[in-house]
Scaffold this active site. Structure first.
Site, PDB file in Angstrom:
ATOM      1  N   CYS A  92      35.685  43.430  35.470  1.00 14.93           N
ATOM      2  CA  CYS A  92      35.143  44.539  35.353  1.00 14.93           C
ATOM      3  C   CYS A  92      34.042  44.493  35.349  1.00 14.93           C
ATOM      4  CB  CYS A  92      35.644  45.970  34.909  1.00 14.93           C
ATOM      5  SG  CYS A  92      34.576  47.000  34.526  1.00 14.93           S
ATOM      6  N   GLU A  93      33.095  44.418  36.489  1.00 15.58           N
ATOM      7  CA  GLU A  93      31.640  44.223  36.258  1.00 15.58           C
ATOM      8  C   GLU A  93      30.333  44.884  35.697  1.00 15.58           C
ATOM      9  OE1 GLU A  93      30.051  44.197  40.582  1.00 15.58           O
ATOM     10  OE2 GLU A  93      29.208  46.631  39.703  1.00 15.58           O
ATOM     11  N   HIS A  94      31.192  45.605  35.143  1.00 18.15           N
ATOM     12  CA  HIS A  94      30.454  47.221  34.112  1.00 18.15           C
ATOM     13  C   HIS A  94      30.632  47.076  32.462  1.00 18.15           C
ATOM     14  CE1 HIS A  94      31.277  49.665  38.037  1.00 18.15           C
ATOM     15  NE2 HIS A  94      30.257  49.699  37.753  1.00 18.15           N
ATOM     16  N   HIS A  95      31.749  46.326  32.171  1.00 18.10           N
ATOM     17  CA  HIS A  95      32.359  45.624  31.554  1.00 18.10           C
ATOM     18  C   HIS A  95      32.214  44.403  31.200  1.00 18.10           C
ATOM     19  CE1 HIS A  95      32.608  50.456  31.210  1.00 18.10           C
ATOM     20  NE2 HIS A  95      32.510  50.505  29.908  1.00 18.10           N
ATOM     21  N   GLN A 116      36.926  47.950  41.754  1.00 17.78           N
ATOM     22  CA  GLN A 116      38.003  47.199  42.450  1.00 17.78           C
ATOM     23  C   GLN A 116      37.985  48.066  44.068  1.00 17.78           C
ATOM     24  OE1 GLN A 116      41.979  48.577  40.355  1.00 17.78           O
ATOM     25  NE2 GLN A 116      42.584  49.610  42.532  1.00 17.78           N
ATOM     26  N   HIS A 144      42.928  48.093  34.072  1.00 19.91           N
ATOM     27  CA  HIS A 144      41.568  47.882  34.010  1.00 19.91           C
ATOM     28  C   HIS A 144      41.645  47.408  31.977  1.00 19.91           C
ATOM     29  CE1 HIS A 144      39.035  48.967  37.431  1.00 19.91           C
ATOM     30  NE2 HIS A 144      40.297  49.573  38.020  1.00 19.91           N
ATOM     31  N   CYS A 148      39.247  47.417  30.350  1.00 17.13           N
ATOM     32  CA  CYS A 148      38.007  48.255  29.459  1.00 17.13           C
ATOM     33  C   CYS A 148      38.595  49.952  29.640  1.00 17.13           C
ATOM     34  CB  CYS A 148      36.662  48.297  30.556  1.00 17.13           C
ATOM     35  SG  CYS A 148      36.854  48.807  32.273  1.00 17.13           S
TER      36      CYS A 148
HETATM   37 ZN   LIG Z   1      35.237  48.359  32.787  1.00 16.50          ZN
END
Ligand SMILES: [Zn+2]
Length: 251
Positions: free
Chosen positions: A138-141, A179, A207, A209
């Site tokens: 995940c590019e956010h977490h 995704q 995910h 996250c």
């Molecule tokens: Zn995430």
């Protein structure tokens, strides 16, 4: 050990430990709550992975050295004792893993070369490769997304080696991802190499996250899909879904 521009006050050992530092998001008018919300919304800003113009100005060896240095800094800030034998090699292990393994798909030089073959059998039905392993981040977490992909195409006269389908999925997985973008990047590449719009991609993934932090839901998974060309027709789509949902073979 100091990261340029990240600290307004450092202790004598060079490690920033003060609470007065303003992060770049705060300077840009964002606050922590909004940053968390944007991350949990898992929205992608573009179909292309956002990359810097100078992304490959450094070679991989230098990237590994720099990431090692910076990850050592992160661990130190967390209070970990890097002289401990168990921790001492971690920064370099993480750096090598990022550059050589889990994020190697950022570099177009690593894109698999797809050799096409003539469709000698004139097989004009759909070909489905199901349950392809999906392991991305995940590019956010920066924690894993794990699941499976089903890809399908109808030949326009050319066919591709089966393992190339896996390799194309794997290549786009080896990037920080969302995704939806992963699904569309795989579909786009398949359409390009197979010279047809008759391509479908379905991804079902968990995910970490979502399961290990935040809402901590360990049961839910996320499904995304891309249906192109003939797969936009209801009957073709239903045929694909029948194949994908039937129990897999066990050997
Ligand atoms: Zn995430």
């Amino acid at each position: 050990m100091k990261l340029n521009g990240t600290s307004s006050n450092t202790q004598s050992n060079g490690t920033p430990l003060n609470g007065t530092h303003k992060n770049s998001y705060a300077l840009n008018g964002y606050h922590d709550e909004l940053v968390d919300e944007l991350g949990d919304a898992h929205g992608a800003s573009s179909l292309e992975t956002p990359m810097r113009a100078d992304a490959f100005a450094m070679d991989d060896a230098l990237k590994i050295d720099l990431i090692e240095e910076h990850f050592r800094e992160i661990m130190t800030i967390l209070g970990l004792d890097l002289t401990d034998d168990s921790l001492n090699g971690s920064p370099r292990r993480v750096a090598k893993m990022y550059v050589n393994e889990v994020f190697s798909g950022l570099n177009p030089a690593n894109k698999p070369k797809a050799t096409l073959f003539d469709n000698k059998f004139r097989y004009n039905e759909m070909l489905v490769e199901k349950d392809i392993t999906v392991q991305t981040y995940c590019e956010h977490h920066f924690v894993p997304i794990i699941g499976k992909a089903h890809v399908a195409y109808i030949s326009s006269g050319k066919v591709i080696g089966l393992s190339k389908l896996n390799r194309i999925v794997e290549y786009f997985c080896k990037r920080p991802q969302v995704q939806e973008r992963l699904t569309m990047q795989i579909a786009g590449e398949l359409k390009r190499v197979l010279e047809t719009d008759d391509v479908a991609v379905i991804i079902d993934a968990k995910h970490l996250c979502v399961s290990t932090r935040g809402i901590r839901d360990t049961h839910s998974s996320t499904i995304t899909s891309s249906y192109g060309g003939k797969f936009e027709e209801e009957s073709t789509r239903q045929e694909l879904l029948r194949y994908v949902t039937q129990p897999g073979v066990t050997i």
